[in-house]
Scaffold this active site. Structure first.
Site, mmCIF file in Angstrom:
data_model
loop_
_atom_site.group_PDB
_atom_site.id
_atom_site.type_symbol
_atom_site.label_atom_id
_atom_site.label_comp_id
_atom_site.label_asym_id
_atom_site.label_seq_id
_atom_site.Cartn_x
_atom_site.Cartn_y
_atom_site.Cartn_z
ATOM 1 N N LYS A 1 0.850 -1.200 0.000
ATOM 2 C CA LYS A 1 0.000 0.000 0.000
ATOM 3 C C LYS A 1 0.884 1.247 0.000
ATOM 4 O O LYS A 1 1.592 1.507 0.977
ATOM 5 C CB LYS A 1 -0.914 0.045 1.236
ATOM 6 C CG LYS A 1 -1.974 1.141 1.082
ATOM 7 C CD LYS A 1 -2.632 1.547 2.381
ATOM 8 C CE LYS A 1 -1.992 2.750 3.030
ATOM 9 N NZ LYS A 1 -2.044 4.001 2.248
ATOM 10 N N GLU B 1 9.937 0.676 10.635
ATOM 11 C CA GLU B 1 10.954 1.730 10.477
ATOM 12 C C GLU B 1 10.202 3.043 10.676
ATOM 13 O O GLU B 1 9.397 3.428 9.842
ATOM 14 C CB GLU B 1 11.595 1.616 9.099
ATOM 15 C CG GLU B 1 12.940 2.307 9.028
ATOM 16 C CD GLU B 1 12.815 3.708 8.489
ATOM 17 O OE1 GLU B 1 12.685 4.629 9.343
ATOM 18 O OE2 GLU B 1 12.828 3.905 7.285
ATOM 19 N N CYS C 1 13.248 10.506 7.550
ATOM 20 C CA CYS C 1 13.168 9.967 8.917
ATOM 21 C C CYS C 1 14.510 10.088 9.637
ATOM 22 O O CYS C 1 14.553 10.289 10.849
ATOM 23 C CB CYS C 1 12.698 8.525 8.895
ATOM 24 S SG CYS C 1 13.561 7.520 7.689
ATOM 25 N N GLU D 1 9.622 15.170 16.034
ATOM 26 C CA GLU D 1 10.003 15.038 14.623
ATOM 27 C C GLU D 1 9.203 16.060 13.820
ATOM 28 O O GLU D 1 7.969 16.013 13.792
ATOM 29 C CB GLU D 1 9.692 13.621 14.124
ATOM 30 C CG GLU D 1 10.152 13.406 12.695
ATOM 31 C CD GLU D 1 9.911 11.995 12.176
ATOM 32 O OE1 GLU D 1 8.783 11.482 12.321
ATOM 33 O OE2 GLU D 1 10.851 11.413 11.619
HETATM 34 P P1 NDP Z 1 1.782 7.882 8.445
HETATM 35 O O1 NDP Z 1 2.570 7.060 9.366
HETATM 36 O O2 NDP Z 1 0.351 8.157 8.772
HETATM 37 O O3 NDP Z 1 1.764 7.233 6.983
HETATM 38 C C1 NDP Z 1 2.647 6.254 6.516
HETATM 39 C C2 NDP Z 1 1.873 5.161 5.779
HETATM 40 O O4 NDP Z 1 0.987 4.501 6.675
HETATM 41 C C3 NDP Z 1 0.991 5.682 4.644
HETATM 42 O O5 NDP Z 1 0.928 4.726 3.611
HETATM 43 C C4 NDP Z 1 -0.356 5.787 5.335
HETATM 44 O O6 NDP Z 1 -1.452 5.775 4.448
HETATM 45 C C5 NDP Z 1 -0.343 4.534 6.175
HETATM 46 N N1 NDP Z 1 -1.285 4.552 7.288
HETATM 47 C C6 NDP Z 1 -1.890 5.618 7.869
HETATM 48 N N2 NDP Z 1 -2.691 5.206 8.881
HETATM 49 C C7 NDP Z 1 -2.598 3.861 8.919
HETATM 50 C C8 NDP Z 1 -3.190 2.865 9.738
HETATM 51 N N3 NDP Z 1 -4.030 3.164 10.721
HETATM 52 N N4 NDP Z 1 -2.873 1.572 9.502
HETATM 53 C C9 NDP Z 1 -2.034 1.229 8.526
HETATM 54 N N5 NDP Z 1 -1.436 2.133 7.720
HETATM 55 C C10 NDP Z 1 -1.715 3.434 7.910
HETATM 56 O O7 NDP Z 1 2.518 9.223 8.219
HETATM 57 P P2 NDP Z 1 1.863 10.612 7.764
HETATM 58 O O8 NDP Z 1 1.792 10.546 6.328
HETATM 59 O O9 NDP Z 1 0.573 10.903 8.434
HETATM 60 O O10 NDP Z 1 2.899 11.637 8.351
HETATM 61 C C11 NDP Z 1 2.776 12.054 9.696
HETATM 62 C C12 NDP Z 1 4.117 12.188 10.331
HETATM 63 O O11 NDP Z 1 4.742 10.920 10.354
HETATM 64 C C13 NDP Z 1 5.080 13.064 9.562
HETATM 65 O O12 NDP Z 1 4.918 14.386 9.891
HETATM 66 C C14 NDP Z 1 6.394 12.521 10.008
HETATM 67 O O13 NDP Z 1 6.759 13.095 11.238
HETATM 68 C C15 NDP Z 1 6.126 11.056 10.215
HETATM 69 N N6 NDP Z 1 6.553 10.236 9.064
HETATM 70 C C16 NDP Z 1 7.666 9.507 9.204
HETATM 71 C C17 NDP Z 1 8.118 8.760 8.155
HETATM 72 C C18 NDP Z 1 9.340 7.958 8.255
HETATM 73 O O14 NDP Z 1 9.888 7.555 7.235
HETATM 74 N N7 NDP Z 1 9.805 7.660 9.435
HETATM 75 C C19 NDP Z 1 7.442 8.749 6.850
HETATM 76 C C20 NDP Z 1 6.217 9.517 6.832
HETATM 77 C C21 NDP Z 1 5.833 10.239 7.911
HETATM 78 P P3 NDP Z 1 -2.092 7.172 3.962
HETATM 79 O O15 NDP Z 1 -1.036 7.865 3.203
HETATM 80 O O16 NDP Z 1 -3.207 6.707 3.121
HETATM 81 O O17 NDP Z 1 -2.513 7.911 5.201
#
Ligand code: NDP
Length: 507
Positions: free
Chosen positions: A210, A284, A318, A415
């Site tokens: 996904k 991660e 990240c 973060e």
């Molecule tokens: P999320 O953790 O929400 O999103 C990452 C992935 O998880 C996306 O594919 C998202 O789908 C999916 N997801 C969201 N909710 C669920 C759930 N309940 N169960 C399973 N999968 C889910 O990150 P955000 O995009 O909301 O970003 C928020 C914050 O997270 C950022 O500001 C940053 O601080 C951090 N972040 C960290 C990352 C890293 O690499 N460590 C990467 C991205 C974000 P969808 O896009 O459809 O919501």
């Protein structure tokens, strides 16, 4: 973008940095001409389907969502939006492919497909780079020179392991886990896909992936690559959809392995979702890395490393070096040099080859950055942003530097995931270690010093999965990557990354 989401500039410079020796107040003597990369290489379809069982299909309930270009706020395409029904269909397709074809193929045969995918990614690299920049907002020079080459490199690397599993785990028999559920974020869409799909396939697993809702397009172009490579139907399935759909995938009873990259908050939910099952799990998650500069470091090199550490990919990384720890005796000099360097950073059109900092990925991410930066000002830190014109439309944020930061400030603890650097100081190596480790995260760190012995001593004390010395944000498929504490567990990359996709038995 509404003007009220912009943070006022506290301190600016429109003149040349003092280190250029042009004299006080002299204007920068030249500007880069626009150098836009052509979009013609990308053929956007008006509507993209899900990729299940080797075919493009529409969502069972016909639902779609729109993905936009964050640098213009213009829609790019409609994308089929999966529901739990589609997840079930995709997992069944992956299971069939696992049982009937993929795990029965010899490693040598599997490798041929991975090599083919790697080659096609290289052949279509420009198309992928432009599409990735359009959908995510990242500068073309980064998608072109970092994301796409590294994505291809992961397929090359793991193709090499597919027929050598017996050597990777001597004395043990490695068997595939089965069906892997993979959820990826929006900051490195194709690269995160390759970190997950390449080792899974090499080890004989099939996958349902996904992508993030704001960046589905490169994963859907990758679906075309799978077809072009004649990958057996169902080995790779791609199901864009909202977060809840991600959870249906995680909790699907016929999934054997879950791999997630994203926020710590969602990582926790996923952990709870697999608790009590025998599914394998790797997480991660977020980070708040310390980039530590000692007084014997080569300062000009360090400045480049600091800039690369926090402003690369708009800071939406990240492992970004978002906390700069500077030894007190050189703090003023280093901060002056950094401010000079910030004045030369070019913010703007992601498809311009001269752009250093592109668009923030989404409106909500921009709002999060803006809110955290406002909290830094309110808590008493000193804000510096260079004067640079931001485009009228799109989600842009100026490279930001905070001095006078206390450990208790939110900008030093949370973060931000944006182009925002918080500067703190230290006097002794012990104090640097204490401050660096004073975070719930533990993904990465950087050390800048002339002394090898100091590097070794610091590395052994840092609670971080990756520690870079005299460099930052370097990645290689052969090298494991992952975190401690709230940054997650499990490793991606290298043989460790392969290990996460096999069951090991005694021979
Ligand atoms: P999320 O953790 O929400 O999103 C990452 C992935 O998880 C996306 O594919 C998202 O789908 C999916 N997801 C969201 N909710 C669920 C759930 N309940 N169960 C399973 N999968 C889910 O990150 P955000 O995009 O909301 O970003 C928020 C914050 O997270 C950022 O500001 C940053 O601080 C951090 N972040 C960290 C990352 C890293 O690499 N460590 C990467 C991205 C974000 P969808 O896009 O459809 O919501």
């Amino acid at each position: 973008m509404a003007d009220d989401t912009r943070v006022p500039i506290a301190s600016t410079t429109s003149s040349a940095p003092s280190s250029w020796g042009l004299g006080d107040g002299q204007a920068i003597p030249w500007e880069y001409a626009p150098a836009p990369e052509s979009r013609d290489i990308v053929t956007l379809k008006p509507r993209y389907g899900l990729f299940i069982g080797g075919r493009e299909v529409q969502a069972a309930d016909g639902a779609v969502f729109t993905t936009i270009d964050p640098s213009t706020e213009e829609p790019l395409a409609e994308v089929a939006c999966a529901s739990a029904v589609d997840i079930d269909t995709a997992v069944k397709a992956a299971r069939r492919a696992s049982d009937k074809t993929w795990r029965k193929l010899s490693g040598r045969e599997r490798a041929k497909y991975l090599f083919r995918i790697a080659r096609i990614l290289q052949e279509r690299s420009r198309e992928f780079a432009v599409l990735e920049s359009m959908d995510s907002g990242k500068p073309i020079k980064e998608s072109r020179d970092v994301d796409i080459p590294l994505a291809a490199a992961h397929f090359w690397y793991y193709a090499g392991w597919a027929d050598k599993l017996d050597y990777a785990f001597p004395g043990r028999k490695a068997t595939p886990l089965g069906v892997a559920a993979q959820i990826i974020p929006w900051n490195f869409p194709l690269l995160m896909l390759s970190w997950k799909i390449a080792p899974a396939l090499a080890a004989g697993n099939t996958v349902v992936l996904k992508p993030a809702s704001t960046t589905p397009l490169s994963a859907l172009l990758f679906a075309e690559v799978c077809q072009q490579a004649d990958l057996p139907a169902g080995v790779v399935n791609i199901v864009p959809g909202p977060g809840e759909v991600g959870m249906s995938l995680v909790t699907h009873p016929d999934v054997d392995k879950v791999a997630f990259t994203g926020s710590t908050e969602i990582g926790r939910k996923i952990f709870r979702g697999v608790a009590g099952t025998d599914k394998a799990l790797t997480l991660e998650l977020g980070g708040k890395a310390a980039n530590i500069v000692f007084d014997d470091a080569p300062l000009d090199q360090a400045v480049e490393g600091i800039v690369n550490g926090i402003y690369f990919n708009q800071g939406e990384v990240c492992c970004a070096g978002s906390r700069l720890l500077v030894q007190e005796s050189i703090a003023d000099t280093l901060i002056d040099k950094l401010k000079d360097r910030l004045a030369t950073i070019r913010v703007g059109d992601p498809l311009d080859k001269n752009t250093d900092v592109g668009a923030i990925n989404s409106k909500s991410q921009l709002e999060k950055i803006t809110e955290l930066v406002a909290s830094g000002v309110a808590e008493g830190a000193e804000l510096y942003q260079p004067a640079c014109d931001l485009p009228e439309r799109g989600y842009f944020f100026r490279p930001t530097l905070f001095t006078n930061v206390a450990q208790s400030h939110r900008i030093a603890r949370e973060e931000i995931f944006g182009p925002v650097l918080s500067v703190l100081t230290f006097r002794t190596p012990d104090e640097a270690v204490e401050k660096a480790n004073n975070t719930p995260y533990g993904l990465s760190a950087g050390i800048w010093t002339d002394k090898g012995s100091r590097i070794l001593s610091m590395v052994s004390k840092m609670k971080a999965g990756v520690v870079w010395a005299n460099t930052f944000n370097r990645f290689d498929p052969t090298s494991p990557f992952g975190g401690y504490k709230e940054s997650g567990f499990g490793r991606e990359g290298g043989m460790h990354g392969l290990h996460a996709y096999v069951r090991l038995e005694d021979r």
